[in-house]
Design a protein around this motif. Structure first.
Motif, PDB file in Angstrom:
ATOM      1  N   LEU A  16      39.267  45.592  39.979  1.00  0.00           N
ATOM      2  CA  LEU A  16      38.250  46.160  39.103  1.00  0.00           C
ATOM      3  C   LEU A  16      38.814  47.357  38.335  1.00  0.00           C
ATOM      4  O   LEU A  16      38.622  47.477  37.125  1.00  0.00           O
ATOM      5  CB  LEU A  16      37.009  46.561  39.913  1.00  0.00           C
ATOM      6  N   ALA A  17      39.531  48.219  39.024  1.00  0.00           N
ATOM      7  CA  ALA A  17      40.146  49.380  38.366  1.00  0.00           C
ATOM      8  C   ALA A  17      41.160  48.924  37.312  1.00  0.00           C
ATOM      9  O   ALA A  17      41.251  49.519  36.232  1.00  0.00           O
ATOM     10  CB  ALA A  17      40.823  50.273  39.399  1.00  0.00           C
ATOM     11  N   HIS A  18      41.883  47.850  37.605  1.00  0.00           N
ATOM     12  CA  HIS A  18      42.852  47.295  36.663  1.00  0.00           C
ATOM     13  C   HIS A  18      42.141  46.826  35.390  1.00  0.00           C
ATOM     14  O   HIS A  18      42.598  47.085  34.278  1.00  0.00           O
ATOM     15  CB  HIS A  18      43.609  46.149  37.337  1.00  0.00           C
ATOM     16  N   LEU A  19      41.008  46.141  35.551  1.00  0.00           N
ATOM     17  CA  LEU A  19      40.232  45.704  34.388  1.00  0.00           C
ATOM     18  C   LEU A  19      39.673  46.893  33.618  1.00  0.00           C
ATOM     19  O   LEU A  19      39.704  46.912  32.391  1.00  0.00           O
ATOM     20  CB  LEU A  19      39.068  44.820  34.828  1.00  0.00           C
ATOM     21  N   GLU A  20      39.166  47.865  34.336  1.00  0.00           N
ATOM     22  CA  GLU A  20      38.579  49.047  33.698  1.00  0.00           C
ATOM     23  C   GLU A  20      39.610  49.831  32.908  1.00  0.00           C
ATOM     24  O   GLU A  20      39.289  50.443  31.896  1.00  0.00           O
ATOM     25  CB  GLU A  20      37.927  49.943  34.747  1.00  0.00           C
ATOM     26  N   SER A  21      40.864  49.786  33.345  1.00  0.00           N
ATOM     27  CA  SER A  21      41.915  50.533  32.650  1.00  0.00           C
ATOM     28  C   SER A  21      42.343  49.868  31.347  1.00  0.00           C
ATOM     29  O   SER A  21      43.020  50.474  30.534  1.00  0.00           O
ATOM     30  CB  SER A  21      43.141  50.692  33.562  1.00  0.00           C
ATOM     31  N   GLY A  22      41.961  48.595  31.169  1.00  0.00           N
ATOM     32  CA  GLY A  22      42.347  47.878  29.956  1.00  0.00           C
ATOM     33  C   GLY A  22      43.758  47.335  30.005  1.00  0.00           C
ATOM     34  O   GLY A  22      44.311  46.921  28.990  1.00  0.00           O
ATOM     35  N   ALA A  23      44.364  47.302  31.175  1.00  0.00           N
ATOM     36  CA  ALA A  23      45.761  46.878  31.316  1.00  0.00           C
ATOM     37  C   ALA A  23      45.900  45.391  31.615  1.00  0.00           C
ATOM     38  O   ALA A  23      46.964  44.946  32.004  1.00  0.00           O
ATOM     39  CB  ALA A  23      46.431  47.690  32.420  1.00  0.00           C
ATOM     40  N   VAL A  24      44.846  44.620  31.408  1.00  0.00           N
ATOM     41  CA  VAL A  24      44.880  43.200  31.736  1.00  0.00           C
ATOM     42  C   VAL A  24      45.557  42.419  30.626  1.00  0.00           C
ATOM     43  O   VAL A  24      45.222  42.563  29.459  1.00  0.00           O
ATOM     44  CB  VAL A  24      43.450  42.658  31.963  1.00  0.00           C
ATOM     45  N   ALA A  25      46.518  41.585  31.012  1.00  0.00           N
ATOM     46  CA  ALA A  25      47.181  40.705  30.056  1.00  0.00           C
ATOM     47  C   ALA A  25      46.458  39.366  30.046  1.00  0.00           C
ATOM     48  O   ALA A  25      45.997  38.902  31.074  1.00  0.00           O
ATOM     49  CB  ALA A  25      48.643  40.507  30.456  1.00  0.00           C
ATOM     50  N   GLY A  26      46.363  38.761  28.899  1.00  0.00           N
ATOM     51  CA  GLY A  26      45.712  37.462  28.798  1.00  0.00           C
ATOM     52  C   GLY A  26      44.224  37.609  28.569  1.00  0.00           C
ATOM     53  O   GLY A  26      43.704  38.714  28.410  1.00  0.00           O
ATOM     54  N   PRO A  27      43.534  36.481  28.548  1.00  0.00           N
ATOM     55  CA  PRO A  27      42.091  36.500  28.273  1.00  0.00           C
ATOM     56  C   PRO A  27      41.305  37.208  29.371  1.00  0.00           C
ATOM     57  O   PRO A  27      41.272  36.748  30.501  1.00  0.00           O
ATOM     58  CB  PRO A  27      41.707  35.025  28.209  1.00  0.00           C
ATOM     59  N   ALA A  28      40.709  38.308  29.032  1.00  0.00           N
ATOM     60  CA  ALA A  28      39.978  39.109  30.015  1.00  0.00           C
ATOM     61  C   ALA A  28      38.736  38.391  30.525  1.00  0.00           C
ATOM     62  O   ALA A  28      38.287  38.665  31.640  1.00  0.00           O
ATOM     63  CB  ALA A  28      39.595  40.458  29.426  1.00  0.00           C
ATOM     64  N   HIS A  29      38.164  37.460  29.729  1.00  0.00           N
ATOM     65  CA  HIS A  29      36.947  36.808  30.201  1.00  0.00           C
ATOM     66  C   HIS A  29      37.193  36.002  31.468  1.00  0.00           C
ATOM     67  O   HIS A  29      36.324  35.915  32.319  1.00  0.00           O
ATOM     68  CB  HIS A  29      36.324  35.934  29.106  1.00  0.00           C
ATOM     69  N   TRP A  30      38.394  35.441  31.650  1.00  0.00           N
ATOM     70  CA  TRP A  30      38.698  34.720  32.891  1.00  0.00           C
ATOM     71  C   TRP A  30      38.816  35.680  34.062  1.00  0.00           C
ATOM     72  O   TRP A  30      38.393  35.374  35.165  1.00  0.00           O
ATOM     73  CB  TRP A  30      39.974  33.879  32.758  1.00  0.00           C
ATOM     74  N   HIS A  31      39.395  36.837  33.792  1.00  0.00           N
ATOM     75  CA  HIS A  31      39.480  37.838  34.850  1.00  0.00           C
ATOM     76  C   HIS A  31      38.076  38.273  35.270  1.00  0.00           C
ATOM     77  O   HIS A  31      37.784  38.402  36.458  1.00  0.00           O
ATOM     78  CB  HIS A  31      40.293  39.043  34.387  1.00  0.00           C
TER      79      HIS A  31
END
Length: 91
Positions: A16-31
């Motif tokens: 969750l913190a990784h998503l909140e930081s905006g550091a997600v690679a690829g389509p965030a909707h799948w995450h």
């Protein structure tokens, strides 16, 4: 609380913190989809939640373990080809 459940809670919190930081690679909707499913499973079944977190991590794991290429989705043309073979002359 069991140690396994604590580990899953910690793992969820990290993703969750990784998503909140905006550091997600690829389509965030799948995450978001996998994190949401993990959250839904968490109260009743931490093992199922852990499986959803595995799906969340799949893209990062594929970079680390190239042998996971077999898990990659087929292309549209591969799906079309297979469908045509399965459908044969039925259509």
């Amino acid at each position: 609380m069991s140690e396994e459940r604590k580990k899953v809670l910690q793992r969820f919190q990290e993703r969750l913190a990784h998503l909140e930081s905006g550091a997600v690679a690829g389509p965030a909707h799948w995450h978001l989809f996998h994190l949401h499913n993990a959250l839904n499973a968490l109260p009743d079944d931490h093992s199922a939640a852990n499986l959803h977190l595995n799906e969340f991590d799949r893209a990062d794991l594929a970079k680390e373990f190239p042998e996971m290429e077999a898990d990659k989705a087929p292309t549209v043309s591969e799906i079309r080809s297979r469908f045509d073979m399965v459908a044969g002359g039925m259509l």
